[in-house]
Design a protein around this motif. Sequence first.
Motif, PDB file in Angstrom:
ATOM      1  N   VAL A  91     -38.031  15.160 106.766  1.00  0.00           N
ATOM      2  CA  VAL A  91     -39.287  16.086 106.341  1.00  0.00           C
ATOM      3  C   VAL A  91     -39.863  15.636 105.004  1.00  0.00           C
ATOM      4  O   VAL A  91     -41.202  15.904 104.736  1.00  0.00           O
ATOM      5  CB  VAL A  91     -38.652  17.477 106.498  1.00  0.00           C
ATOM      6  CG1 VAL A  91     -38.615  17.811 107.881  1.00  0.00           C
ATOM      7  CG2 VAL A  91     -37.762  17.884 105.453  1.00  0.00           C
ATOM      8  N   PHE A  92     -39.265  15.274 104.129  1.00  0.00           N
ATOM      9  CA  PHE A  92     -39.519  15.065 102.651  1.00  0.00           C
ATOM     10  C   PHE A  92     -39.479  13.661 102.353  1.00  0.00           C
ATOM     11  O   PHE A  92     -38.353  12.996 102.278  1.00  0.00           O
ATOM     12  CB  PHE A  92     -38.482  15.944 101.929  1.00  0.00           C
ATOM     13  CG  PHE A  92     -38.673  15.848 100.201  1.00  0.00           C
ATOM     14  CD1 PHE A  92     -40.020  16.419  99.724  1.00  0.00           C
ATOM     15  CD2 PHE A  92     -37.792  15.449  99.476  1.00  0.00           C
ATOM     16  CE1 PHE A  92     -40.223  16.580  98.536  1.00  0.00           C
ATOM     17  CE2 PHE A  92     -38.185  15.292  97.907  1.00  0.00           C
ATOM     18  CZ  PHE A  92     -39.259  15.971  97.671  1.00  0.00           C
ATOM     19  N   GLU A  93     -40.271  12.937 101.961  1.00  0.00           N
ATOM     20  CA  GLU A  93     -40.507  11.621 101.463  1.00  0.00           C
ATOM     21  C   GLU A  93     -41.792  11.099 100.457  1.00  0.00           C
ATOM     22  O   GLU A  93     -42.697  10.601 100.788  1.00  0.00           O
ATOM     23  CB  GLU A  93     -40.570  10.629 102.626  1.00  0.00           C
ATOM     24  CG  GLU A  93     -40.127   9.170 102.337  1.00  0.00           C
ATOM     25  CD  GLU A  93     -40.111   8.071 103.595  1.00  0.00           C
ATOM     26  OE1 GLU A  93     -40.089   8.467 104.756  1.00  0.00           O
ATOM     27  OE2 GLU A  93     -40.154   7.031 103.163  1.00  0.00           O
ATOM     28  N   PRO A  94     -41.636  11.955  99.159  1.00  0.00           N
ATOM     29  CA  PRO A  94     -42.724  11.306  98.258  1.00  0.00           C
ATOM     30  C   PRO A  94     -42.757   9.895  98.406  1.00  0.00           C
ATOM     31  O   PRO A  94     -41.746   9.135  98.281  1.00  0.00           O
ATOM     32  CB  PRO A  94     -42.079  11.991  96.985  1.00  0.00           C
ATOM     33  CG  PRO A  94     -41.006  12.743  97.141  1.00  0.00           C
ATOM     34  CD  PRO A  94     -40.254  12.333  98.660  1.00  0.00           C
ATOM     35  N   GLY A  95     -44.117   9.455  98.173  1.00  0.00           N
ATOM     36  CA  GLY A  95     -44.163   8.165  98.186  1.00  0.00           C
ATOM     37  C   GLY A  95     -44.510   7.437  99.553  1.00  0.00           C
ATOM     38  O   GLY A  95     -45.099   6.310  99.517  1.00  0.00           O
TER      39      GLY A  95
END
Length: 502
Positions: A39-43
Amino acid sequence: MPTTSARLTLDPAFRIAPVEPRLFGSFVEHMGRCVYTGVFEPGHPLADADGFRTDVLELTRELGVTLVRYPGGNFVSNYRWEDGVGPVEDRPARLDLAWRSLEGNAFGLNEFMAWAAKAGVEPMMALNLGTRGVAEALELVEYANYPGGTRLSELRRAHGVDKPHGVRLWCLGNELDGPWQMGHKTAREYGRLAAETARALKRFDPDLSLVACGSSNGGMPTFGAWEAEVLEATYEMVDHISLHAYYDPSDGDVDSFLASAADMDHMIRSIAATADHVGAKLRSRRRIKLSFDEWNVWYQSRFPGESALDWAEHPRLIEDDYDVTDAVVVGSLLITLLRNADRVGIACQAQLANVIAPIRTEPGGPAWRQSVFHPFALTARHARGQVLRVEPECPAIPTARYGEAPAVWATATFDDATGETALFVVNRDRRGPCELEVALPAGLVPVEHLELADPDLSAVNSAAAPDRVAPRPGTGLRLDGRRATLTLPPVSWSIVRFAPQE
Ligand code: AHR
């Protein structure tokens, strides 16, 4: 291929209970790649300003998830919630003992709440009652829910969250009957701790809704006895008791696997009876509801076990590929939850992304729907109004694990607002199709017929072929007055929607 036949009646007069939206819950655990690169993947090219993958957010909304349990699972029993709040650069790296993983804490309570708001889901928070206790639980609830003016509520505000999160649903720990759990306890020890925690939380806010831990699975030696002892200690303070069940296809006994819903049904009845027995003994008028807050298909025997894992940061853990048979079983488990809508108040498919999940992702790459995504999404979208009692007359299939199981497993819902009726039905028979006759109320006509079936039962979706397994329009549905007839393919899940004739 021999064709069997079956019959059922849809009658809006025979109602079980309203469809509870919380039955379409999911689960986000700090485990493997559910959070990080799930759910979370900065970049990621599709990440938003908060680092949330918008492709996963869109799929979560399409899946129809209403509620998400967080942050574990086994993870929570060794978790310090304080590590996951405040400036990211100050957050410590920790060892997650549950999954022998390195936890960097870039994602924590406030990130989850922001994600939940974007996904449009209700949060269900689990407390660490493994390595921690009443004081830490109270501190977390104060941080999360108190408006301001106290040390912890002001700390939240200093962390940029002005308004309280207002989380209503709290799990009093996770699977504490399991010897694998950090802080594993006896029923007596856990019952006492859960009662003390519940008492304090209800003093903080009587409107909180609390879930006591039931057994980790139906095969635990203390199944039933654990729930009885825990509920005797907590009955007047908790609202739900939890159930967990995972069904493993790996042993090759396909008929038993296809009948997994028989086990889920039996668990629900057993724990409802256990809760009612305790209520009767205590002369209580309260009725405890069930929270089936972990359920799914899991190829568990392929998992080497936690101790065999090497320390790593968000490793690929139990990223099971689901096939057509798995999707049919998931469809039948959803049917079972609806059939028990008078007792099951919450249910969470475990988990949401990558880890035994309907949604898969690649880091920096695409997200796609697994086969099991489809029965969940269609049930969540079309199960509306009241659950109807549906009892198919059909042949039985002998199974090694559960004895005779009905070949056809079904439920239906009736929406008073629109007059629509939705039928959800599986044919568990591998040997051939089933000719199903549906007796209808006057004036209804079919408006949609979809089925999930495939000549290749081992077909799966993948990044390269994301739509290999998907629902297709069913064929051959015939209407003759108040009788509809359709053919259920072998090993299939189907939905038929009926609406009042214009
Ligand atoms: O969902 C995976 C794990 O299964 C959870 O962490 C635990 O609660 C259960 O045993």
